[in-house]
Design an enzyme around this catalytic site. Structure first.
Site, short mmCIF file in Angstrom:
data_model
loop_
_atom_site.label_atom_id
_atom_site.label_comp_id
_atom_site.label_asym_id
_atom_site.label_seq_id
_atom_site.Cartn_x
_atom_site.Cartn_y
_atom_site.Cartn_z
N LYS A 46 0.83 -1.21 0.00
CA LYS A 46 0.00 0.00 0.00
C LYS A 46 0.86 1.26 0.00
CE LYS A 46 -1.85 -1.50 3.82
NZ LYS A 46 -1.36 -2.87 3.87
N HIS B 116 4.63 0.66 6.41
CA HIS B 116 4.51 0.92 4.97
C HIS B 116 5.87 1.33 4.42
CE1 HIS B 116 -0.07 1.81 5.55
NE2 HIS B 116 0.30 0.63 5.96
P1 GDP Z 1 2.27 -2.19 3.08
O1 GDP Z 1 2.19 -2.42 4.55
O2 GDP Z 1 1.04 -2.63 2.36
O3 GDP Z 1 2.65 -0.78 2.71
O4 GDP Z 1 3.45 -3.14 2.55
P2 GDP Z 1 4.90 -3.37 3.25
O5 GDP Z 1 5.73 -2.18 3.00
O6 GDP Z 1 4.74 -3.84 4.65
O7 GDP Z 1 5.40 -4.64 2.45
C1 GDP Z 1 5.52 -4.64 1.07
C2 GDP Z 1 6.99 -4.92 0.72
O8 GDP Z 1 7.09 -5.27 -0.64
C3 GDP Z 1 7.92 -3.74 0.91
O9 GDP Z 1 9.18 -4.20 1.31
C4 GDP Z 1 7.99 -3.11 -0.48
O10 GDP Z 1 9.21 -2.42 -0.72
C5 GDP Z 1 7.91 -4.33 -1.34
N1 GDP Z 1 7.26 -4.15 -2.64
C6 GDP Z 1 6.18 -3.38 -2.96
N2 GDP Z 1 5.83 -3.58 -4.25
C7 GDP Z 1 6.69 -4.50 -4.75
C8 GDP Z 1 6.81 -5.16 -6.02
O11 GDP Z 1 6.05 -4.93 -6.95
N3 GDP Z 1 7.83 -6.08 -6.13
C9 GDP Z 1 8.69 -6.37 -5.11
N4 GDP Z 1 9.62 -7.29 -5.30
N5 GDP Z 1 8.58 -5.77 -3.91
C10 GDP Z 1 7.60 -4.86 -3.72
P1 IMO Z 2 0.20 -2.97 7.25
O1 IMO Z 2 -0.50 -1.64 7.28
C1 IMO Z 2 0.16 -7.19 8.34
C2 IMO Z 2 -1.78 -8.23 12.15
C3 IMO Z 2 -0.91 -8.77 13.26
C4 IMO Z 2 -1.90 -9.70 13.94
C5 IMO Z 2 -3.22 -8.94 13.83
C6 IMO Z 2 -3.57 -8.16 15.08
O2 IMO Z 2 1.69 -2.86 7.25
O3 IMO Z 2 -0.34 -3.83 6.16
P2 IMO Z 2 -2.67 -5.88 16.09
O4 IMO Z 2 -1.30 -5.49 16.58
O5 IMO Z 2 -3.20 -5.03 15.00
O6 IMO Z 2 -3.64 -6.02 17.24
O7 IMO Z 2 -2.48 -7.38 15.50
O8 IMO Z 2 -3.05 -8.05 12.76
N1 IMO Z 2 -1.36 -6.91 11.59
C7 IMO Z 2 -0.78 -6.76 10.39
N2 IMO Z 2 -0.39 -7.69 9.47
N3 IMO Z 2 0.28 -5.88 8.08
C8 IMO Z 2 -0.14 -4.94 8.96
O9 IMO Z 2 -0.16 -3.63 8.68
C9 IMO Z 2 -0.66 -5.38 10.21
N4 IMO Z 2 -1.14 -4.74 11.29
C10 IMO Z 2 -1.58 -5.70 12.13
O10 IMO Z 2 0.20 -9.45 12.76
O11 IMO Z 2 -2.04 -10.88 13.16
MG MG Z 3 3.22 -3.44 6.06
#
Ligand code: GDP
Ligand code: IMO
Ligand code: MG
Length: 434
Positions: A16, A41
């Site tokens: 995201k 994120h």
């Molecule tokens: P969010 O919580 O939804 O913002 O996602 P996170 O940042 O926790 O996890 C997504 C991970 O995937 C991060 O390390 C990003 O840098 C990486 N990422 C996002 N889009 C892509 C993609 O298209 N390809 C690859 N290989 N990595 C990606």
């Molecule tokens: P983003 O925004 C993935 C999961 C935790 C646990 C459950 C409850 O980066 O996608 P909490 O601490 O919210 O009470 O935990 O939710 N969880 C996530 N898993 N991405 C997240 O955020 C999360 N935020 C909470 O691992 O299973």
């Molecule tokens: Mg995340």
């Protein structure tokens, strides 16, 4: 210009942050509307990595209004650290605005989160232990502390006093000395209030002004549809609503102010924490996806569970969010698999078969994916920038997803870098602009 809501369509970590960062270039305001620093994120810009837990992913553009809405729960220690880290990297944070009505995570919420997990033992949810659930519980119980309370010593003390007594009782079996000292807690949180005061505002009004002036507003979700407290895999969920409907509540706008809803989904599925996961892989393939995708939590560093794409779950996520578009991320991670499996239905006990995401927990806990196999591709797709650059099998996979979910794919991620995307529909106004 529309209001665009960007939400996770799986169990979180779909990418995201990256998508919000891309679209935010065109926006006037970016609003986080729920969750707290359980979120992580990631944005990668010119090889530099930024990880945001509370600050909206638009902050890397100077001058944009980046809003932490009333629906978010805020740990002010984490927020001030995040601000300091950005300042140290010379990022302008003057556009950050924090809703005066957002609730505050207090030290006792962190203790309660851990105590709750300890109490559950084997049944634990696997929370991030950031105090999210207990903070939302206090909000609902009307014992919450709000950001505006940090600006008034008398009110803050009164509210902490009212909130703290029941916590002492419930923490007694788990924490020897909960060190819940009223005076020092009040002083520490007043200091946070003082530090954050210039950012605290009536944020809903800022969003209304942007919308009234026909500016683009992005509503940035955290977590994902299947972690939704109402519609997710309860009780293995978070304590807020990560779906698009919550953008209205958490930002202070009406449904007509959300014109598009973009669901972000990986080309496969991950989940961190406990709970049902019908397409989970417990084998070498799952391990390989984890290694290739770098599937380790941004917030807690935990290894993410991995599995094949789950179409019934994605269709469900589409319905509860009212998705208008899909962004499929991490397609590059699937390069090199000879065959790609896609779950199209589930099987349950007694040979039951079903194609809808089960509402009943006992059914869901026993549901196993039923798969079709699609051809994989071997090419590295990290440098593809148009759909035509992709191998035919990768295009077929995307077409299959769009058709099966009934929602067009507008954006595809082919690597973690900001430029590693493919806009699939150049008729969309934003795609053209970005
Ligand atoms: P969010 O919580 O939804 O913002 O996602 P996170 O940042 O926790 O996890 C997504 C991970 O995937 C991060 O390390 C990003 O840098 C990486 N990422 C996002 N889009 C892509 C993609 O298209 N390809 C690859 N290989 N990595 C990606
Ligand atoms: P983003 O925004 C993935 C999961 C935790 C646990 C459950 C409850 O980066 O996608 P909490 O601490 O919210 O009470 O935990 O939710 N969880 C996530 N898993 N991405 C997240 O955020 C999360 N935020 C909470 O691992 O299973
Ligand atoms: Mg995340």
């Amino acid at each position: 210009m529309p209001g665009i809501c960007i939400v996770g369509a799986q169990w979180g970590d779909e990418g995201k942050g990256k998508v919000v960062d891309l679209v935010a270039e065109r926006a006037d305001a970016i609003v986080r509307f729920q969750g707290g620093n359980n979120a992580g994120h990631t944005i990668i810009r010119d090889g530099e990595v930024f990880k945001f837990h509370l600050i909206p992913s638009g902050i890397l553009y100077p001058g944009k209004r980046c809003i932490i809405g009333n629906g978010v729960v805020i740990d002010p220690g984490v927020l001030t650290d995040e601000l300091d880290a950005l300042k140290a990297r010379k990022i302008d944070t003057s556009g950050l605005r924090i809703s005066a009505n957002a609730h505050v995570i207090m030290p006792y919420h962190l203790l309660l989160d851990t105590a709750g997990e300890t109490k559950l033992g084997k049944l634990q949810i696997g929370t991030t232990r950031r105090g999210i659930g207990p903070a939302y519980a206090d909000k609902a119980a009307r014992l919450g502390i709000r950001m505006q309370d940090l600006l008034d010593e008398k009110i803050l003390k009164k509210k902490i006093t009212a909130a703290i007594d029941p916590k002492r009782l419930s923490l007694r079996p788990y924490v020897k000395d909960p060190s819940l000292d009223l005076q020092s807690m009040t002083e520490a949180y007043l200091t946070y209030g003082h530090r954050l005061e210039r950012h605290i505002a009536d944020t809903a009004r800022i969003v209304w002004d942007a919308l009234d002036a026909d500016k683009l507003v992005i509503y940035e979700g955290a977590q994902g549809a299947l972690l939704d407290i109402d519609h997710g895999t309860y009780p293995f969920v978070t304590s807020s609503n990560p779906i698009a409907g919550a953008a209205c509540v958490g930002a202070g706008v009406g449904p007509k102010d959300v014109n598009e809803v973009w669901g972000i989904a990986k080309a496969y599925v991950t989940r961190v924490g406990s709970g049902p996961f019908p397409t989970e892989l417990h084998d070498a393939v799952g391990e390989e996806i984890r290694a290739r995708g770098g599937e380790f939590g941004t917030t807690t560093g935990r290894a993410r569970r991995t599995g094949w794409l789950d179409i019934p779950a994605l269709r469900y996520a589409s319905r509860i969010n009212g998705l208008t578009s899909l962004a499929i991320t991490k397609l590059d991670v699937l390069s090199g698999f000879e065959k790609i499996k896609v779950c199209t239905a589930y099987s349950g006990p007694d040979d039951a078969a079903f194609t809808d995401f089960p509402y009943h927990q006992s059914v869901l806990h026993h549901a196993k994916g039923e798969y079709i196999e699609l051809d994989g591709w071997t090419e590295d797709i990290g440098d593809c920038r148009t759909a035509a650059d992709l191998p035919q099998a990768a295009r077929d996979y995307l077409d299959y997803i769009a058709e099966a979910v009934g929602v067009p794919v507008v954006l595809v991620g082919v690597g973690p870098g900001r430029e590693q995307v493919i806009w699939m529909q150049d008729s969309l106004p934003l795609a053209e602009a970005a």
